[in-house]
Design a protein around this motif. Structure first.
Motif, PDB file in Angstrom:
ATOM      1  N   MET A  17      31.624  36.708  42.991  1.00  0.00           N
ATOM      2  CA  MET A  17      32.942  36.067  42.868  1.00  0.00           C
ATOM      3  C   MET A  17      33.431  35.548  44.215  1.00  0.00           C
ATOM      4  N   TYR A  18      33.161  36.294  45.293  1.00  0.00           N
ATOM      5  CA  TYR A  18      33.590  35.845  46.621  1.00  0.00           C
ATOM      6  C   TYR A  18      32.927  34.523  46.975  1.00  0.00           C
ATOM      7  N   ARG A  19      31.608  34.433  46.728  1.00  0.00           N
ATOM      8  CA  ARG A  19      30.911  33.188  47.097  1.00  0.00           C
ATOM      9  C   ARG A  19      31.358  32.015  46.231  1.00  0.00           C
ATOM     10  N   ALA A  27      39.477  27.395  51.369  1.00  0.00           N
ATOM     11  CA  ALA A  27      38.880  28.717  51.171  1.00  0.00           C
ATOM     12  C   ALA A  27      37.656  28.866  52.068  1.00  0.00           C
ATOM     13  N   GLY A  28      36.896  27.796  52.211  1.00  0.00           N
ATOM     14  CA  GLY A  28      35.725  27.828  53.094  1.00  0.00           C
ATOM     15  C   GLY A  28      36.109  28.106  54.539  1.00  0.00           C
ATOM     16  N   ALA A  40      33.309  40.592  51.009  1.00  0.00           N
ATOM     17  CA  ALA A  40      33.456  40.263  49.583  1.00  0.00           C
ATOM     18  C   ALA A  40      34.158  41.363  48.780  1.00  0.00           C
ATOM     19  N   PRO A  41      33.757  42.644  48.922  1.00  0.00           N
ATOM     20  CA  PRO A  41      34.449  43.667  48.120  1.00  0.00           C
ATOM     21  C   PRO A  41      35.946  43.762  48.441  1.00  0.00           C
ATOM     22  N   PHE A  60      41.347  40.626  42.369  1.00  0.00           N
ATOM     23  CA  PHE A  60      41.021  40.900  40.963  1.00  0.00           C
ATOM     24  C   PHE A  60      41.192  42.340  40.506  1.00  0.00           C
ATOM     25  N   ASP A  74      28.588  39.754  52.258  1.00  0.00           N
ATOM     26  CA  ASP A  74      28.410  40.304  50.909  1.00  0.00           C
ATOM     27  C   ASP A  74      28.918  41.741  50.792  1.00  0.00           C
ATOM     28  N   VAL A  77      29.336  42.382  41.495  1.00  0.00           N
ATOM     29  CA  VAL A  77      30.365  41.461  41.012  1.00  0.00           C
ATOM     30  C   VAL A  77      31.114  40.804  42.180  1.00  0.00           C
ATOM     31  N   ALA A  78      31.522  41.610  43.171  1.00  0.00           N
ATOM     32  CA  ALA A  78      32.357  41.078  44.260  1.00  0.00           C
ATOM     33  C   ALA A  78      31.658  39.983  45.064  1.00  0.00           C
ATOM     34  N   PRO A  79      30.392  40.180  45.500  1.00  0.00           N
ATOM     35  CA  PRO A  79      29.762  39.092  46.268  1.00  0.00           C
ATOM     36  C   PRO A  79      29.636  37.793  45.471  1.00  0.00           C
ATOM     37  N   LEU A 114      44.141  29.470  48.263  1.00  0.00           N
ATOM     38  CA  LEU A 114      43.330  29.117  47.097  1.00  0.00           C
ATOM     39  C   LEU A 114      44.018  28.098  46.194  1.00  0.00           C
ATOM     40  N   SER A 132      36.708  31.841  54.970  1.00  0.00           N
ATOM     41  CA  SER A 132      35.450  32.570  55.029  1.00  0.00           C
ATOM     42  C   SER A 132      34.766  32.340  56.373  1.00  0.00           C
ATOM     43  N   TYR A 165      37.583  40.695  46.861  1.00  0.00           N
ATOM     44  CA  TYR A 165      37.548  40.798  45.396  1.00  0.00           C
ATOM     45  C   TYR A 165      38.615  41.768  44.898  1.00  0.00           C
ATOM     46  N   TYR A 199      19.230  35.831  44.102  1.00  0.00           N
ATOM     47  CA  TYR A 199      20.380  36.438  44.780  1.00  0.00           C
ATOM     48  C   TYR A 199      20.989  37.541  43.908  1.00  0.00           C
ATOM     49  N   LEU A 249      34.390  31.584  45.087  1.00  0.00           N
ATOM     50  CA  LEU A 249      35.731  31.158  45.519  1.00  0.00           C
ATOM     51  C   LEU A 249      35.783  30.707  46.973  1.00  0.00           C
ATOM     52  N   PHE A 250      35.045  31.377  47.874  1.00  0.00           N
ATOM     53  CA  PHE A 250      35.281  31.184  49.305  1.00  0.00           C
ATOM     54  C   PHE A 250      34.112  30.626  50.097  1.00  0.00           C
ATOM     55  N   ARG A 251      32.895  30.774  49.609  1.00  0.00           N
ATOM     56  CA  ARG A 251      31.767  30.495  50.488  1.00  0.00           C
ATOM     57  C   ARG A 251      30.654  29.805  49.738  1.00  0.00           C
ATOM     58  N   PRO A 252      30.692  28.474  49.739  1.00  0.00           N
ATOM     59  CA  PRO A 252      29.675  27.758  48.966  1.00  0.00           C
ATOM     60  C   PRO A 252      28.294  28.070  49.511  1.00  0.00           C
TER      61      PRO A 252
END
Lengths: 192, 192
Positions: free
Chosen positions: B160-162, A120-121, A157-158, A165, A153, B156-158, A111, A124, A161, B174, B164-167
């Motif tokens: 923040m994940y998207r 980062a992409g 993601a969890p 965080f 998702d 929250v996690a999905p 990151l 993922s 995260y 959503y 940072l990591f997954r445009p």
């Protein structure tokens, strides 16, 4: 997703990448990453510093590229005979690897030296590719499967995260709970 | 979660923090963050550079502290009369703020200058506090509510994940889909 041209395997560009990445890994082990400099990496890799600056921009971007490479899965997820078993095993292993001290360091490096988000992409995309393999296998078995993005998702993601965080519970039971939520089949799980 | 002593509001320590944070915000606007230096911030804030180094370590940690402060919610979530309405509105606003260009820059800064994870932990605690307010209100109305940690995992996690990591897709629909998955009440949603 990277704006850089594709690297032809075995070409000069691929050889430079391989020797520079190897130099970084060796030197991090020998002198620690805080003492690392671009000229030091260049000398070990047998290239000029300007080759590194031209290709990677700066040391932080190089460390990020090396970290992403370390986060690339080494093998396909195990085939255990059912979607649920494959996802449980994959999620547990993903959590273990990412939450380990080296995993956390690689995620952080990936990151940090990543101004445009392409590194980062790639991280993922590796996770999505592994999930796709598990899902394609389940489809061949005739099992109903959720969509890849839903597993991102609800499982990936969890985990990521909480690593970044929210310190706390990150164990195999948690990974399996996340999988349960992803495959439970209620409305909105996006089965196809 | 910070190892540093509590700051007494109105005390010298709080005054230093306020003036240093204000100096960073002003100077980022005037000269841009790449030109920022600790001596420049110190001069503007009327403190010595060593005060800043002693308290924040380095410029990146200071920028991280300022970013976390910018990510602190300014108000309680709106009370719209039901759990679902409150969560939808909160999730949409959270997504909007975090995915905006300034939000992304603050998240990035917060993570970068945060060697021990306490700054990232503060960001997560802000989200959890907002969710707790929404849940406490629903309990007073007599509504069944999921647990805070479940909302962290599923909403929250999905987001923040998207970021940072997954445009890709990050819109109000959503956010509402994520809330649906969090409040749907199937087994394993951890209702209390």
């Amino acid at each position: 997703m990277s704006p850089r041209p594709m690297v032809r395997p075995g070409g000069r560009s691929a050889r430079v990448q391989k020797s520079v990445h190897a130099a970084v890994r060796e030197l991090v082990g020998e002198v620690g990453r805080d003492a690392l400099t671009v000229p030091m990496v260049a000398a070990r890799a047998g290239v000029t510093p300007s080759t590194i600056y031209r290709r990677w921009g700066d040391l932080q971007e190089l460390l990020s590229d090396v970290a992403v490479e370390r986060l690339r899965p080494e093998a396909e997820p195990a085939d255990l005979g059912s979607l649920r078993a494959d996802l449980d095993a994959w999620a547990e292993q993903f959590l273990d690897e990412m939450a380990s001290p080296p995993g956390r360091a690689y995620i952080r490096d990936a990151l940090l030296g990543d101004p445009d988000g392409t590194h980062a992409g790639r991280c993922s995309a590796y996770a999505a590719e592994q999930i796709d393999i598990v899902l394609a296998r389940a489809v061949r078995r005739g099992e109903p499967v959720p969509e890849t993005e839903l597993l991102i998702d609800r499982v990936v993601a969890p985990i990521m995260y909480r690593i970044l965080f929210r310190p706390g519970r990150l164990d195999a039971a948690y990974a399996r709970e996340l999988v349960t939520n992803a495959v439970s089949g209620e409305p909105g799980t996006g089965r196809r």
